[in-house]
Write a protein that holds these residues in place. Structure first.
Motif, short mmCIF file in Angstrom:
data_model
loop_
_atom_site.label_atom_id
_atom_site.label_comp_id
_atom_site.label_asym_id
_atom_site.label_seq_id
_atom_site.Cartn_x
_atom_site.Cartn_y
_atom_site.Cartn_z
N UNK A 273 50.75 96.37 108.62
CA UNK A 273 49.62 95.81 107.85
C UNK A 273 48.89 94.70 108.60
N UNK A 274 49.64 93.85 109.29
CA UNK A 274 49.00 92.76 110.04
C UNK A 274 48.24 93.32 111.24
N UNK B 188 44.67 88.99 107.06
CA UNK B 188 45.71 88.59 108.00
C UNK B 188 46.26 87.21 107.64
N UNK B 189 45.37 86.27 107.28
CA UNK B 189 45.81 84.92 106.92
C UNK B 189 46.70 84.95 105.68
N UNK C 153 46.36 80.28 113.33
CA UNK C 153 45.72 80.36 112.02
C UNK C 153 45.01 79.06 111.66
N UNK C 154 45.56 77.92 112.07
CA UNK C 154 44.92 76.64 111.78
C UNK C 154 43.60 76.53 112.54
N UNK C 155 43.48 77.25 113.66
CA UNK C 155 42.27 77.18 114.49
C UNK C 155 40.97 77.37 113.74
N UNK C 156 40.77 78.51 113.04
CA UNK C 156 39.49 78.71 112.35
C UNK C 156 39.26 77.74 111.20
N UNK C 157 40.33 77.26 110.58
CA UNK C 157 40.19 76.28 109.51
C UNK C 157 39.52 75.01 110.01
N UNK D 225 44.31 92.70 112.04
CA UNK D 225 43.82 92.16 113.30
C UNK D 225 42.76 93.06 113.92
N UNK D 226 42.98 94.37 113.91
CA UNK D 226 42.00 95.29 114.48
C UNK D 226 40.71 95.32 113.67
N UNK D 227 40.84 95.24 112.34
CA UNK D 227 39.67 95.24 111.47
C UNK D 227 38.82 94.00 111.73
N UNK D 228 39.43 92.84 111.95
CA UNK D 228 38.64 91.63 112.14
C UNK D 228 38.04 91.56 113.54
N UNK D 229 38.59 92.27 114.52
CA UNK D 229 38.05 92.23 115.87
C UNK D 229 36.91 93.22 116.06
N UNK D 230 37.00 94.39 115.44
CA UNK D 230 36.04 95.46 115.71
C UNK D 230 34.59 95.11 115.37
N UNK D 231 34.27 94.58 114.17
CA UNK D 231 32.86 94.27 113.87
C UNK D 231 32.26 93.25 114.82
N UNK D 232 33.07 92.29 115.23
CA UNK D 232 32.59 91.26 116.16
C UNK D 232 32.13 91.89 117.46
#
Length: 357
Positions: free
Chosen positions: A47-48, A231-232, A316-320, A52-59
């Motif tokens: 699932x993770x 993912x988060x 994970x803290x990075x984007x926050x 990860x792949x879903x969040x990378x592909x559109x970018x």
């Protein structure tokens, strides 16, 4: 801010909400950890991995890969950006990680990985809001996207093993493998990079660039955020015990990140001005130097060290921290533009004045 979509504008709030949901799931669904670990591909929960792949592909589907042909048009811009992104940025994060997290090796390693993952995604948003050079941003994003596939593993080996050994510092761990980072990059960047490239090429060939960017991308774009939030949620469900028992650790991770974003932006803007670049191009260089590809950092940390590792939590803290800080830096860029770049026609206020005339 009005130019940003509703989802992008409230990204810090969505991240906080996802963290909260993850913590609640981890507390009230004790069997979730076992279930996620039972569905794995290599070292990563299925699932993770999907998230990860879903969040990378559109970018990566947003990148104008054909713009890389214009790179040779401005050697100062390209050279400065490459030095800031692949020499200065990782070195600054390495120093900050060791200064602030000397006694926390997992978080320290996670921050160094964040420093190695150069920005390829949301920099386009910050650059637009600050009235930077859109075409230059497209070029640098495309270059960073391709460059990371080949450079990330080598830089990981240098900053996580070779340099600490030279300086007499302890390396990450006895189980650390450079090959694990290379595999993670090839999977979580290589696969969506190829998919994004093919999507753009085939989409533009079938329907044209206008349709692709005005019709297709707006529908595809939000899926990057959905993948990130999904993912988060899973990460915080798995990390809930460690986070709630040691909240001060999250604060300690946040401090060097704050310093890093502000410092790299200042270095990028001032170095570009000293090199004779315009406000628009200087702003683009500054944002591409200060932003990071936190999606890739999270993917590499999980693929290399596991979903419950401190390295993954640091990612994970990075984007926050990054999102609100870089939104603030948009306003800083607009404010200092007229002061650092006198008589520059690309400064937003002067553009408006000339348009009115």
């Amino acid at each position: 801010m009005k130019e940003m979509s509703f989802l992008d504008r409230w990204l810090p709030a969505w991240i906080l909400l996802a963290m909260g949901v993850g913590l609640l799931l981890g507390r009230f669904l004790p069997g979730l950890n076992t279930a996620l670990e039972s569905m794995t591909i290599g070292e990563v929960s299925l699932p993770i991995a999907i998230g990860l792949l879903v969040m990378m592909y559109p970018v990566l589907a947003k990148v104008r890969y054909d713009e890389t042909r214009r790179v040779t048009g401005d050697k100062r811009l390209l050279g400065l950006s490459l030095v800031l992104n692949w020499v200065v940025g990782p070195a600054v994060m390495f120093v900050l990680a060791w200064v602030f997290l000397t006694d926390l090796p997992e978080y320290r390693t996670g921050l160094i990985i964040v420093g190695l993952a150069r920005c390829i995604a949301m920099v386009l948003i910050w650059n637009d809001l600050a009235c930077g050079d859109r075409e230059a941003a497209a070029v640098l994003v495309a270059v960073n996207s391709v460059f990371q596939v080949f450079a990330f593993g080598a830089l990981g080996w240098f900053y996580l093993q070779l340099l600490p050994s030279w300086l007499g510092l302890p390396t990450t761990s006895a189980d650390f493998s450079v090959w694990a980072i290379v595999v993670s990059v090839l999977v979580f960047l290589g696969i969506p990079l190829l998919a994004g490239f093919l999507t753009r090429v085939l989409g533009e060939k079938a329907k044209g660039r206008q349709w692709y960017e005005e019709k297709f991308l707006p529908k595809l774009g939000p899926w990057a955020l959905y993948g990130l939030l999904f993912t988060i949620v899973l990460l915080f469900a798995l990390q809930g015990g460690a986070i709630t028992s040691q909240p001060f650790d999250v604060v300690r991770i946040a401090v060097p990140l704050l310093i890093y974003f502000a410092l790299m932006f200042a270095i990028g803007l001032l170095a570009s001005r000293a090199a004779g670049l315009s406000y628009a191009k200087s702003t683009t260089v500054a944002f591409t130097a200060s932003g990071n590809n936190f999606e890739l950092a999270i993917a590499v940390a999980i693929g290399t060290f596991g979903v419950t590792s401190g390295q993954a939590l640091a990612g994970v803290v990075g984007p926050l921290i990054e999102v609100p800080v870089l939104v603030g830096l948009v306003y800083v860029s607009l404010w200092v533009g007229q002061r650092l770049f006198p008589n520059d026609p690309t400064v937003p206020a002067r553009r408006t004045q000339e348009a009115r005339r």
